[in-house]
Design a protein around this motif. Structure first.
Motif, PDB file in Angstrom:
ATOM      1  N   SER A  97       0.777  -1.157  -0.016  1.00  0.00           N
ATOM      2  CA  SER A  97       0.165   0.068  -0.074  1.00  0.00           C
ATOM      3  C   SER A  97       0.834   1.225   0.123  1.00  0.00           C
ATOM      4  O   SER A  97       0.554   2.297  -0.647  1.00  0.00           O
ATOM      5  CB  SER A  97      -0.961   0.042   1.284  1.00  0.00           C
ATOM      6  N   PHE A  98       2.072   1.198   0.699  1.00  0.00           N
ATOM      7  CA  PHE A  98       2.772   2.407   0.639  1.00  0.00           C
ATOM      8  C   PHE A  98       3.793   2.734  -0.565  1.00  0.00           C
ATOM      9  O   PHE A  98       3.590   3.893  -1.107  1.00  0.00           O
ATOM     10  CB  PHE A  98       3.790   2.270   1.910  1.00  0.00           C
ATOM     11  N   TYR A  99       4.310   1.412  -0.982  1.00  0.00           N
ATOM     12  CA  TYR A  99       5.247   1.700  -2.200  1.00  0.00           C
ATOM     13  C   TYR A  99       4.431   2.290  -3.396  1.00  0.00           C
ATOM     14  O   TYR A  99       4.599   2.898  -4.467  1.00  0.00           O
ATOM     15  CB  TYR A  99       6.170   0.923  -2.374  1.00  0.00           C
ATOM     16  N   THR A 100       3.104   1.122  -3.346  1.00  0.00           N
ATOM     17  CA  THR A 100       2.324   1.640  -4.655  1.00  0.00           C
ATOM     18  C   THR A 100       1.719   3.083  -4.809  1.00  0.00           C
ATOM     19  O   THR A 100       1.682   3.602  -5.866  1.00  0.00           O
ATOM     20  CB  THR A 100       0.964   0.680  -4.761  1.00  0.00           C
ATOM     21  N   PHE A 101       1.279   3.534  -3.764  1.00  0.00           N
ATOM     22  CA  PHE A 101       0.938   5.144  -3.434  1.00  0.00           C
ATOM     23  C   PHE A 101       2.146   5.897  -3.979  1.00  0.00           C
ATOM     24  O   PHE A 101       1.921   7.038  -4.580  1.00  0.00           O
ATOM     25  CB  PHE A 101       0.506   5.305  -2.489  1.00  0.00           C
ATOM     26  N   GLN A 102       3.589   5.529  -3.774  1.00  0.00           N
ATOM     27  CA  GLN A 102       4.544   6.242  -4.220  1.00  0.00           C
ATOM     28  C   GLN A 102       4.755   6.287  -5.388  1.00  0.00           C
ATOM     29  O   GLN A 102       5.175   7.432  -6.272  1.00  0.00           O
ATOM     30  CB  GLN A 102       5.721   5.859  -3.176  1.00  0.00           C
ATOM     31  N   THR A 103       4.780   5.218  -5.969  1.00  0.00           N
ATOM     32  CA  THR A 103       5.417   5.044  -7.251  1.00  0.00           C
ATOM     33  C   THR A 103       4.319   5.610  -8.386  1.00  0.00           C
ATOM     34  O   THR A 103       4.493   6.275  -9.487  1.00  0.00           O
ATOM     35  CB  THR A 103       5.597   3.498  -7.843  1.00  0.00           C
ATOM     36  N   MET A 104       2.694   5.219  -8.207  1.00  0.00           N
ATOM     37  CA  MET A 104       1.916   5.653  -9.178  1.00  0.00           C
ATOM     38  C   MET A 104       1.673   7.117  -9.333  1.00  0.00           C
ATOM     39  O   MET A 104       1.058   7.577 -10.295  1.00  0.00           O
ATOM     40  CB  MET A 104       0.802   4.684  -8.978  1.00  0.00           C
ATOM     41  N   THR A 105       2.237   7.966  -8.434  1.00  0.00           N
ATOM     42  CA  THR A 105       1.891   9.278  -8.444  1.00  0.00           C
ATOM     43  C   THR A 105       2.958  10.053  -9.200  1.00  0.00           C
ATOM     44  O   THR A 105       2.837  11.183  -9.710  1.00  0.00           O
ATOM     45  CB  THR A 105       1.906   9.719  -6.917  1.00  0.00           C
ATOM     46  N   PRO A 112       6.791   7.264   6.216  1.00  0.00           N
ATOM     47  CA  PRO A 112       5.757   7.944   5.757  1.00  0.00           C
ATOM     48  C   PRO A 112       5.907   8.030   4.093  1.00  0.00           C
ATOM     49  O   PRO A 112       7.035   7.710   3.517  1.00  0.00           O
ATOM     50  CB  PRO A 112       6.232   9.417   6.225  1.00  0.00           C
ATOM     51  N   ILE A 113       4.485   8.223   3.567  1.00  0.00           N
ATOM     52  CA  ILE A 113       4.636   8.014   2.023  1.00  0.00           C
ATOM     53  C   ILE A 113       4.985   9.356   1.619  1.00  0.00           C
ATOM     54  O   ILE A 113       4.672  10.420   1.800  1.00  0.00           O
ATOM     55  CB  ILE A 113       2.880   7.934   1.709  1.00  0.00           C
ATOM     56  N   ILE A 114       5.930   9.303   0.747  1.00  0.00           N
ATOM     57  CA  ILE A 114       6.912  10.142   0.131  1.00  0.00           C
ATOM     58  C   ILE A 114       6.615  10.219  -1.398  1.00  0.00           C
ATOM     59  O   ILE A 114       6.559   9.367  -2.009  1.00  0.00           O
ATOM     60  CB  ILE A 114       8.456   9.986   0.391  1.00  0.00           C
ATOM     61  N   LYS A 115       6.591  11.281  -1.921  1.00  0.00           N
ATOM     62  CA  LYS A 115       6.503  11.748  -3.411  1.00  0.00           C
ATOM     63  C   LYS A 115       7.660  11.933  -3.854  1.00  0.00           C
ATOM     64  O   LYS A 115       8.550  12.544  -3.273  1.00  0.00           O
ATOM     65  CB  LYS A 115       5.355  12.935  -3.533  1.00  0.00           C
ATOM     66  N   TYR A 116       7.756  11.329  -5.153  1.00  0.00           N
ATOM     67  CA  TYR A 116       9.171  11.711  -5.793  1.00  0.00           C
ATOM     68  C   TYR A 116       9.541  13.073  -5.701  1.00  0.00           C
ATOM     69  O   TYR A 116      10.952  13.237  -5.657  1.00  0.00           O
ATOM     70  CB  TYR A 116       9.131  10.806  -7.181  1.00  0.00           C
ATOM     71  N   LYS A 117       8.776  13.977  -6.122  1.00  0.00           N
ATOM     72  CA  LYS A 117       9.031  15.325  -6.507  1.00  0.00           C
ATOM     73  C   LYS A 117       9.404  15.916  -4.983  1.00  0.00           C
ATOM     74  O   LYS A 117      10.286  16.909  -5.133  1.00  0.00           O
ATOM     75  CB  LYS A 117       7.626  16.262  -6.664  1.00  0.00           C
TER      76      LYS A 117
END
Length: 466
Positions: free
Chosen positions: A124-132, A165-170
């Motif tokens: 759930s964590f890494y999917t949210f990070q990659t797909m955004t 924590p969920i981190i965005k690539y940007k």
């Protein structure tokens, strides 16, 4: 592998840090990618392939989006984003929710195979990070990474891989390419990590034993006092378990030169449910706000549409937490409360004394944790009725008194530690006293935590299942 394990503390982490700091700068990301995969594969090596597929999928989706945008092909860019999102969500649904859907349909007489799937850790964590990432490329909010290794290192970064924590690539893009390292930053990381380790091992684990004892009671022995004592224990266990793990992630990030955003900000001092969710699991709330709530129109829509948006976001927030219907109910419970606060309740609350606002919030949050923690609907019903005075075992009994007196010191310590009081008192100490006491406090925290881990057989991590 979890942070609160002897293997991690005294084998994996020292090797990672030693090799990392003797490695030339240009090879540090490749080294991190290797050890990240070792960290993840320690428990589930078969699912490394699934993670690598997700990384490659979204990396090349980002490239396609970027090139389409550069050529003015907005339709192609949107198609690439849509395919990336669709595949990511399909993978997440299959591995996390298929069994729930299949068993639910079987209950209606529709025979669907369950495939006996196990949940990939941290999906759930890494999917949210990659797909955004392709979404941010499309919006122009992020630039392409230097290479696949850089992006793969971001996705698999072990400090935040399995529990955020969920981190965005940007947010981390610049640090993936250029980050500073200093003794002060490393020392700060050690301090934050040690505090998080003590929260997890010394507080969450110990208070969790009280919750497990009450949860295991037969229904006819559950009392009103026992139900409330149990849910208070669970609320403290969950907070120190997850916030402790988040603190350890932030600390480990600093040791490696990264800065992660704070994930908790003393949520139990909140004066409203809305405020509670600004302080609890901040990175998750930020993700849903940016990638779901605002695209739906946010609060710049009509009141009915606003409430519908909140309903959808909180339904998604609930089911994100696990493949069980109680999580959906839990999310909708908060949807109703937050809609009521936005409609009229929030304005009424502001006119009440602060103490009443705190009591209101804590009461509703504690009720929510009973829904969250008890997945079996029949047991949940008994538990909730017990909290509201309809307990099969009556008001209280000797067992509750025994549990209460046995765990009272731990309850008091945990309750105080969940507020800013200790931090405020610490900041008021003279600088010389802080410098002298800090190494002693940190060493004591590490020693006591290690001693507990050596002897303990009870070391759960609640957010592994999410």
């Amino acid at each position: 592998m979890v942070f609160s394990s002897l293997y991690f503390l005294f084998l994996y982490l020292p090797i990672v840090l030693l090799v990392y700091y003797i490695t030339p700068l240009k090879w540090r990301n490749p080294w991190l990618l290797v050890v990240n995969l070792v960290f993840y594969g320690w428990g589930e090596p078969v699912y490394i392939l699934l993670m690598l597929f997700t990384i490659v999928l979204d990396y090349f989706a980002g490239i396609i989006v970027y090139r389409c945008k550069a050529r003015g092909n907005d339709k192609g860019a949107r198609w690439a984003v849509g395919i990336s999102l669709g595949l990511n969500l399909a993978i997440l649904f299959f591995f996390k929710y298929w069994v729930l859907m299949a068993t639910t349909l079987q209950g209606f007489g529709i025979m669907v195979p369950t495939f006996e799937l196990t949940l990939p850790i941290g999906i759930s964590f890494y999917t949210f990070q990659t797909m955004t990432y392709p979404v941010d490329i499309y919006r122009g909010d992020a630039e392409l990474p230097k290479n696949l290794v850089s992006f793969g290192t971001f996705v698999t970064l072990f400090p935040q891989l399995i529990a955020g924590p969920i981190i965005k690539y940007k947010e981390l893009a610049d640090q993936m390419n250029y980050r500073t390292h200093s003794p002060e930053q490393f020392a700060s990381g050690v301090q934050v990590f040690t505090v998080g380790l003590a929260k997890k091992v010394l507080l969450a684990n110990n208070i969790g034993k009280l919750w497990d004892s009450i949860l295991a009671l037969p229904a006819d022995q559950l009392t009103v006092a026992g139900a409330w004592l149990g849910v208070v224990a669970f609320s403290l266990q969950l907070y120190f378990d997850f916030s402790g793990y988040s603190d350890m992630a932030v600390g480990l990030g600093r040791m490696l030169g990264f800065e992660f955003l704070r994930n908790f900000n003393y949520p139990y001092i909140s004066k409203s449910v809305t405020e509670f969710w600004r302080r609890w699991h901040i990175s998750l709330g930020s993700w849903f706000r940016e990638y779901m709530y605002i695209p739906l129109g946010g609060n710049r829509v009509s009141k009915p549409r606003l409430y519908f948006n909140l309903f959808l976001v909180w339904a998604a927030t609930g089911i994100w937490h696990g493949a069980s219907w109680n999580f959906l109910i839990w999310g909708l419970y908060f949807a109703v409360l937050i809609i009521l606060e936005k409609a009229f309740l929030g304005r009424l609350l502001e006119k009440l004394p602060a103490a009443v606002q705190h009591i209101y919030t804590l009461f509703l949050v504690l009720v929510s944790w009973a829904i969250f923690a008890v997945e079996d609907f029949s047991h949940m019903g008994v538990y909730l009725r017990s909290m509201f005075g309809m307990a099969p075992g009556g008001l209280t009994n000797d067992n509750v008194w025994y549990y209460f007196t046995s765990f009272l010191p731990m309850l008091i310590i945990a309750a105080v530690a969940s507020t800013p009081l200790v931090t405020k008192l610490w900041k008021k100490l003279p600088v010389k006293a802080v410098k002298a006491a800090l190494p002693v406090v940190l060493l004591a925290g590490l020693v006591f935590s290690t001693a507990y881990l050596v002897d303990a057989t009870y070391n759960p991590f609640l957010y592994f299942r999410f």
